[in-house]
Design a protein around this motif. Sequence first.
Motif, PDB file in Angstrom:
ATOM      1  N   MET A   1       0.753  -1.233  -0.159  1.00  0.00           N
ATOM      2  CA  MET A   1      -0.043   0.227   0.079  1.00  0.00           C
ATOM      3  C   MET A   1       0.852   1.195   0.009  1.00  0.00           C
ATOM      4  O   MET A   1       2.065   1.336   0.483  1.00  0.00           O
ATOM      5  N   ARG A   2       0.392   2.346  -0.548  1.00  0.00           N
ATOM      6  CA  ARG A   2       1.083   3.588  -0.548  1.00  0.00           C
ATOM      7  C   ARG A   2       0.018   4.795   0.035  1.00  0.00           C
ATOM      8  O   ARG A   2      -1.176   4.577  -0.177  1.00  0.00           O
ATOM      9  N   HIS A   3       0.754   5.628   0.589  1.00  0.00           N
ATOM     10  CA  HIS A   3       0.019   6.824   1.133  1.00  0.00           C
ATOM     11  C   HIS A   3      -0.806   7.666  -0.128  1.00  0.00           C
ATOM     12  O   HIS A   3      -0.176   7.944  -1.169  1.00  0.00           O
ATOM     13  N   LYS A   4      -1.934   7.720  -0.081  1.00  0.00           N
ATOM     14  CA  LYS A   4      -2.492   8.710  -1.038  1.00  0.00           C
ATOM     15  C   LYS A   4      -2.435  10.344  -0.666  1.00  0.00           C
ATOM     16  O   LYS A   4      -3.204  10.678   0.520  1.00  0.00           O
ATOM     17  N   TYR A   5      -1.811  10.862  -1.370  1.00  0.00           N
ATOM     18  CA  TYR A   5      -1.756  12.402  -1.281  1.00  0.00           C
ATOM     19  C   TYR A   5      -2.952  13.184  -1.654  1.00  0.00           C
ATOM     20  O   TYR A   5      -3.722  12.680  -2.441  1.00  0.00           O
ATOM     21  N   GLY A   6      -2.999  14.543  -1.413  1.00  0.00           N
ATOM     22  CA  GLY A   6      -4.054  15.450  -1.940  1.00  0.00           C
ATOM     23  C   GLY A   6      -4.603  16.478  -0.999  1.00  0.00           C
ATOM     24  O   GLY A   6      -4.502  16.063   0.309  1.00  0.00           O
ATOM     25  N   ARG A   7      -5.406  17.422  -1.303  1.00  0.00           N
ATOM     26  CA  ARG A   7      -5.889  18.417  -0.587  1.00  0.00           C
ATOM     27  C   ARG A   7      -7.385  18.551  -1.431  1.00  0.00           C
ATOM     28  O   ARG A   7      -7.302  18.429  -2.547  1.00  0.00           O
ATOM     29  N   PRO A   8      -8.407  18.944  -0.555  1.00  0.00           N
ATOM     30  CA  PRO A   8      -8.458  19.129   0.977  1.00  0.00           C
ATOM     31  C   PRO A   8      -8.537  18.027   1.598  1.00  0.00           C
ATOM     32  O   PRO A   8      -8.547  17.101   0.920  1.00  0.00           O
ATOM     33  N   LEU A   9      -8.891  18.064   2.933  1.00  0.00           N
ATOM     34  CA  LEU A   9      -9.181  16.987   3.883  1.00  0.00           C
ATOM     35  C   LEU A   9     -10.516  16.987   3.916  1.00  0.00           C
ATOM     36  O   LEU A   9     -10.976  17.946   4.885  1.00  0.00           O
ATOM     37  N   ASN A  10     -11.327  15.958   3.573  1.00  0.00           N
ATOM     38  CA  ASN A  10     -12.835  16.013   3.672  1.00  0.00           C
ATOM     39  C   ASN A  10     -13.246  14.787   4.335  1.00  0.00           C
ATOM     40  O   ASN A  10     -13.596  13.801   3.730  1.00  0.00           O
TER      41      ASN A  10
END
Length: 324
Positions: A1-10
């Motif tokens: 598994m790999r961390h999923k990045y991104g914005r914003p935090l919902n």
Amino acid sequence: MRHKYGRPLNIGKALAFVRDNVFSSSVGGRSAESVPQYLYIFSGGRSGDDVREPAQSLKENGIKTFSIGTKNADTLEMQTISFTPAHYFHVTNFNNLQSIHPSVEATLRGTEETTEFPTVIDTSTITKFQLQSADIVFLLDGSDEMQESERLILDFVREFVNQLEIGPSKVQVALIQYSAEPTADFRLNTYSLKENVMSHLSNVKLKGGFTLNTGVALDYVKNNVLTTSSGSRAQQGVPQILIILRGRKSEDDVLGPVDRLRKAGIALFSVGVNNTDTLEMEQLAHSLRAEYLIKEKSDFPFVKEQLLSAIASHKDTVSPGVGE
């Protein structure tokens, strides 16, 4: 598994997604077979959307949510998401997750193994039923910076007290304000009738002031308010509770006074308003689940409910003589 990045935090959308797409029977959810449903959520920040409706929906569907947050997570938000405030756990960072295993396991073992849908809690009923007697002191930051939120803060106290059974053998309350120095609006034994307490609270105004000495105010409460002469029933084993509402970091030392309060058996609940210092808020609270942060107007009623529930379930009493 790999961390999923991104914005914003919902987080709200994530909770709704889990409710509709993960716990449903079409993908293996077995709530219809009375199999317990648990959700663990890890968060490192404040949600960009509303979490209240999906969180309440999960509770109504019998899903028990445990939330784990780092120092940047919003305590109130995480407690709102959790099945109860006790199902929220704080770590300084996720490298320290091992440290909370015993606490999480203890809470999990204490969770009733059932999928019966929880009843929506009427905090006023709980408080009147469980909080048979307590000495509660409200300590308000009355400095100039709190003037903008004056009505919200005083309404918060009035509505909180209105849900208690007041009396010499039940709950007693006191109100203290402070900036540079503390002053007593009324003490534990000033009023014996609820209507008199409410009448006084309806006429209270924040006194103002530039300097904020929280440490001095904490010592004042211990030495002059939670005492036998002022109505404290510590020697009878009645819980001694201090609720502090403050808006910024103290200009004096708070660690010494906090330690003295704890040694005296006084449970301190810390409520931060506006731009309060979160580290100091943690230092003030008697436990990680006794700190609450109010950032917006809409947070006030939710903090009030959480605080009522926490105090109603607070089991500690002080040993005779310790309060002195």
